[in-house]
Design a protein around this motif. Structure first.
Motif, short mmCIF file in Angstrom:
data_model
loop_
_atom_site.label_atom_id
_atom_site.label_comp_id
_atom_site.label_asym_id
_atom_site.label_seq_id
_atom_site.Cartn_x
_atom_site.Cartn_y
_atom_site.Cartn_z
N UNK A 61 -74.72 -119.51 7.28
CA UNK A 61 -73.83 -119.79 8.41
C UNK A 61 -72.59 -118.89 8.44
N UNK A 62 -72.38 -118.13 7.39
CA UNK A 62 -71.18 -117.30 7.30
C UNK A 62 -71.10 -116.26 8.41
N UNK A 63 -72.22 -115.68 8.80
CA UNK A 63 -72.20 -114.67 9.85
C UNK A 63 -71.76 -115.25 11.18
N UNK A 64 -72.32 -116.37 11.54
CA UNK A 64 -71.95 -117.03 12.79
C UNK A 64 -70.47 -117.43 12.77
N UNK A 65 -70.03 -117.98 11.65
CA UNK A 65 -68.63 -118.38 11.52
C UNK A 65 -67.70 -117.17 11.55
N UNK A 66 -68.13 -116.07 10.94
CA UNK A 66 -67.31 -114.86 10.93
C UNK A 66 -67.18 -114.28 12.34
N UNK A 67 -68.27 -114.27 13.09
CA UNK A 67 -68.21 -113.80 14.49
C UNK A 67 -67.26 -114.68 15.31
N UNK A 68 -67.36 -115.99 15.12
CA UNK A 68 -66.47 -116.91 15.83
C UNK A 68 -65.02 -116.67 15.42
N UNK A 69 -64.78 -116.48 14.14
CA UNK A 69 -63.43 -116.21 13.66
C UNK A 69 -62.90 -114.90 14.24
N UNK A 70 -63.76 -113.90 14.36
CA UNK A 70 -63.34 -112.63 14.94
C UNK A 70 -62.92 -112.83 16.39
N UNK A 71 -63.67 -113.63 17.13
CA UNK A 71 -63.31 -113.92 18.53
C UNK A 71 -61.97 -114.64 18.61
N UNK A 72 -61.73 -115.55 17.67
CA UNK A 72 -60.52 -116.38 17.71
C UNK A 72 -59.33 -115.74 16.98
N UNK A 73 -59.58 -114.72 16.18
CA UNK A 73 -58.50 -114.03 15.49
C UNK A 73 -58.44 -114.24 13.99
N UNK A 74 -59.02 -115.33 13.49
CA UNK A 74 -59.00 -115.61 12.05
C UNK A 74 -59.81 -116.86 11.76
N UNK A 75 -60.32 -116.98 10.52
CA UNK A 75 -61.07 -118.19 10.15
C UNK A 75 -60.22 -119.47 10.25
N UNK A 76 -58.92 -119.34 10.07
CA UNK A 76 -58.04 -120.51 10.13
C UNK A 76 -58.01 -121.13 11.53
N UNK A 77 -58.51 -120.40 12.53
CA UNK A 77 -58.57 -120.90 13.90
C UNK A 77 -59.82 -121.74 14.16
N UNK A 78 -60.63 -121.93 13.13
CA UNK A 78 -61.86 -122.71 13.25
C UNK A 78 -61.65 -124.06 12.56
N UNK A 79 -61.91 -125.13 13.29
CA UNK A 79 -61.85 -126.48 12.72
C UNK A 79 -63.15 -126.74 11.96
N UNK A 80 -63.04 -127.11 10.70
CA UNK A 80 -64.19 -127.31 9.83
C UNK A 80 -65.19 -128.31 10.41
N UNK A 81 -64.73 -129.48 10.78
CA UNK A 81 -65.65 -130.53 11.25
C UNK A 81 -66.28 -130.13 12.59
N UNK A 82 -65.49 -129.55 13.47
CA UNK A 82 -66.03 -129.10 14.76
C UNK A 82 -67.09 -128.02 14.54
N UNK A 83 -66.83 -127.07 13.65
CA UNK A 83 -67.81 -126.02 13.36
C UNK A 83 -69.10 -126.62 12.80
N UNK A 84 -68.97 -127.55 11.87
CA UNK A 84 -70.14 -128.21 11.30
C UNK A 84 -70.95 -128.91 12.39
N UNK A 85 -70.25 -129.68 13.22
CA UNK A 85 -70.94 -130.40 14.30
C UNK A 85 -71.62 -129.43 15.26
N UNK A 86 -70.96 -128.33 15.60
CA UNK A 86 -71.53 -127.35 16.52
C UNK A 86 -72.70 -126.60 15.91
N UNK A 87 -72.68 -126.38 14.61
CA UNK A 87 -73.83 -125.77 13.94
C UNK A 87 -75.01 -126.74 13.92
#
Length: 149
Positions: A67-93
């Protein structure tokens, strides 16, 4: 595809494979990856290979790398991994809203919240590497001046 769209697609592809790479390296793996422009098409393809040097890749690491690749692409879109909510990302995956490739989906089978947390933590700790590699690699791939490693 407009050049801005092409650049965006390339940046996300690089972020994807480098993100998988930094998480795999954090887990003690050896990696190899490539990003190439499809001949005659305006898109890119990333490939990633991992080897765990002490045997079979433990499930937590396998799923986190998947899942790291998908999360990394999302973080790149948002500017940083800290912009991703853990639970929301898990639910969306889990729901498929954050789509994984067929290969990544097979590797992520049995995904847990801890797997996503491991991937996000590793990405956060190494985000500068991902951002630097996107900036470094993109012009060379776009202009076909070097092959990546």
């Amino acid at each position: 595809m407009a050049s801005a769209d092409l650049q965006h697609d390339l940046n996300l592809t690089i972020a994807h494979v480098v993100g998988q790479g930094v998480v795999a390296l954090a887990a003690g793996c050896e990696i190899r990856f490539a990003v190439e422009r499809h001949p005659g098409r305006e898109s890119f393809d990333g490939n990633f290979w991992v080897r765990y040097p002490v045997g079979d890749l433990p499930d937590l690491l396998r799923r986190s790398i998947a899942v790291a690749g998908c999360l990394s692409s999302l973080a790149f879109k948002r500017g940083a991994p800290e912009e991703i909510d853990l639970v929301e990302a898990f639910d969306n995956l889990k729901s498929g809203e954050l789509a994984l490739s067929e290969t990544d989906a097979a590797m992520a089978e049995g995904l847990t919240l801890a797997d996503v947390a491991f991937a996000l933590d590793a990405l956060s700790d190494r985000w500068a590497i991902v951002a630097d590699e996107v900036e470094r690699m993109a012009p060379h791939i776009l202009n076909n001046t070097i092959h990546t490693h």
